[in-house]
Design a protein around this motif. Sequence first.
Motif: not given
Lengths: 282, 258
Positions: A175, A188, A192-193, A196-197
């Motif tokens: 990812r 980012e 954004l990764i 949330p993960s």
Amino acid sequence: MTDLSLRQAGAEAPRTGPSLARMPRLWRNLRGSLLAPASIAMALVVWQIASSTVFDPFLVPPPTAVAKAAWPMIVSGEILHDVTISMTRVLVGFIAGSALAIVVGVLIGRIQILHDLFDPIIELLRYLSPTAMIPIAVIWFGIGEMSKYFLIFWGTFFIVLVNTVVGVWRTPAARQRAAECLGASRLEIFLLIVIPSATPFIVTGMRVAMASSFMSIIPAEILAADSGIGYLLQKSSMLLQTDKIFVALITISTLGFLTDRVFRIAVKRMLSRFMLADAGAH
Amino acid sequence: MLEVRDVRKTYGEAADGYVALDGISVDIRPGEFFCLLGPSGCGKSTLLNIIAGFEKVSSGAVSFDGEVVNRAGRDRMMFFQDAGSALLPWLTVEENIRFALRVRRVPKERWGEIVTNHLRMVDLDAHREKLPSQLSGGMRQRLQIARALAVEPRVLLMDEPFAALDAMTRRRMHAQLLEIWQRTGQTIVFVTHDIAEAIALADRIAIMSVGPRSTFLRVIDVDVPRPREMSGAFYAETFGEIEQLLTPEIRRSEARLG
């Protein structure tokens, strides 16, 4: 904890046991809402009979006696008062502990040198339960609110911290690399990764910590407070009021149960998309 | 042009380290469909990760259009086998593509058109609002293709992309990938351990030896028009040739394990 995290992280596990499909439709629909109250009602009946036959009703007061003791406490607002005090302590400590643990956890999970520096300390400190910290907390903060905030904070912090670090680590490499190829900056990728993960892990940690907070608040209030449910427990014990002790015990378990339900509903409303994060992964 | 020059990759200390790749050189032409074929442990994924810029060479160099590759670049898009982890599972099909456009700094007014075009290209237009977990494995891979192509990379690096799919879905994906590739003209470097897959897709197949010290055993030109008949003489011949090269390799790796 394993059980909790499994249920949280993955999708609903397939049901084993007797096949629901073969049951009549009406029963299938009502099953859940009938069986839970039935289970509690059954426990009350057994308790009632046991208290009036096997046990001394003074030592194990039957449900009717507990209800009789509870009623004036409810009407006078005594229970509500103690509940409010204990809940406030739990929430303040829990929110502060979770917030700091998430911030520290994502940093430790992301920056290797921070991990190497802090991991040994965390590994030692996390075995100090809030109960073990009561004596020193009383000396540091007295028996006012601050010592209780501190103890709940202490219990919450390490649980959420460890889960957050694991969540950050478990962010699939694919990812992050895919995002890198697409052109995402480091910031980012982080915002954004990675975050949330890690969310399902953080939420699971918070749920476990919430349950542990309800366990920690009682010894804290028994040993170092002049209000709250734990104090009610302690006071009733001194006065040998077993019926009131049972009122306090039932209040604690109900409170813990309800708070967990509210937490789950809130998560479902706001974060359900993120809780699916692992679905589809191998 | 993608130039791989005498690439060596060693893990651990130089003296007693593990030499994964030992002197690999190849020029991959613009628009070429290039396959890296070999059994597990031959270092084909390592080579792909080096080309992507995720891993560093121990010596030698990879360059793309004359520029040395030393980190992930926007012109080389990696495509993963496990779409479930490569995609963002909390975003819908449409949002996954918008995410790519957002981090690529594509002007917002172009998003709508790009999203629609690319979802149509992989037949996912009707599933815009779904989450990846609501898609089948093949649909998820198509979404990953659409997302990769939406940012218009010049090279597509694919690491056993269809290995986890069932045989029927895999064949459909092959057809779709070839059609897209012929339309867009990207360079594709495709890693696989499946001989038939390599023959069906590639312009050239590099056959790799088992590690340690993996190298190219041979690079085969597959000069046959597509779609390729998977039963003819050419197929049997090529398959046989590759199998002959790989069988001793697999024996060697098994002997080492035993």
